[in-house]
Design a protein around this motif. Structure first.
Motif, short mmCIF file in Angstrom:
data_model
loop_
_atom_site.label_atom_id
_atom_site.label_comp_id
_atom_site.label_asym_id
_atom_site.label_seq_id
_atom_site.Cartn_x
_atom_site.Cartn_y
_atom_site.Cartn_z
N ASP A 62 1.10 -4.48 2.32
CA ASP A 62 0.65 -3.26 2.98
C ASP A 62 0.81 -2.03 2.09
N THR A 63 1.34 -2.22 0.91
CA THR A 63 1.59 -1.11 0.01
C THR A 63 0.55 -1.07 -1.10
N SER A 64 0.06 0.12 -1.40
CA SER A 64 -0.78 0.33 -2.57
C SER A 64 0.10 0.92 -3.65
N VAL A 65 -0.03 0.39 -4.84
CA VAL A 65 0.71 0.90 -5.98
C VAL A 65 -0.31 1.33 -7.03
N VAL A 66 -0.13 2.52 -7.55
CA VAL A 66 -1.03 3.01 -8.58
C VAL A 66 -0.25 3.07 -9.89
N ALA A 82 1.56 8.99 -24.58
CA ALA A 82 1.35 8.58 -23.19
C ALA A 82 2.65 7.99 -22.63
N ARG A 83 2.95 8.36 -21.41
CA ARG A 83 4.11 7.82 -20.71
C ARG A 83 3.62 7.09 -19.47
N LYS A 84 4.12 5.88 -19.27
CA LYS A 84 3.71 5.07 -18.12
C LYS A 84 4.43 5.53 -16.86
N PHE A 85 3.73 5.36 -15.73
CA PHE A 85 4.34 5.66 -14.44
C PHE A 85 3.74 4.77 -13.37
N VAL A 86 4.39 4.76 -12.24
CA VAL A 86 3.91 4.02 -11.07
C VAL A 86 4.19 4.88 -9.84
N VAL A 87 3.27 4.84 -8.88
CA VAL A 87 3.46 5.53 -7.61
C VAL A 87 3.23 4.53 -6.50
N GLU A 88 4.24 4.35 -5.64
CA GLU A 88 4.09 3.53 -4.45
C GLU A 88 3.52 4.42 -3.35
#
Length: 114
Positions: A62-66, A82-88
């Motif tokens: 049910d979660t979208s992760v970008v 460039a620095r990597k990231f993730v957003v839940e």
């Protein structure tokens, strides 16, 4: 002649409905990415110079992760590395931004992905 005008009218209405449905679906698909962009910019230092790149939505239940990367301008005016990231992105809840390697590995560095 009346019959063909009514068929033409019905066809035009059908095309309009298909177009509206298509554009609405596309807007829903981009919602997680838009939310992730806004969340990332709240956490990035110098957000006014930030370039968000390589954004990709990954579904986990049910979660979208970008997953993505960002660059910001440094002192000399050039863009840094460039620095990597993730957003839940959770529906109805506040999204969570992270640059932690373990979060990126959990969501973004999956086998078969680049």
């Amino acid at each position: 002649m009346k019959l063909s005008k009514s068929k033409l009218f019905a066809a035009i209405i059908a095309l309009i409905l298909v177009w509206v449905a298509f554009t609405q679906i596309r807007m829903l698909d981009g919602k997680a990415v838009d939310t992730a962009k806004a969340t990332a910019l709240k956490h990035i230092e110098n957000p006014e110079t930030a370039k968000l790149e390589n954004l990709e939505e990954v579904r986990h239940g049910d979660t979208s992760v970008v997953c993505g990367e960002y660059r910001v301008k440094i002192e000399n005016g050039d863009y840094g590395e460039a620095r990597k990231f993730v957003v839940e992105v959770h529906e109805g809840e506040e999204s969570r931004f992270s640059e932690l390697d373990e979060d990126i590995a959990q969501y973004c560095n999956l086998p078969g992905r680049h």
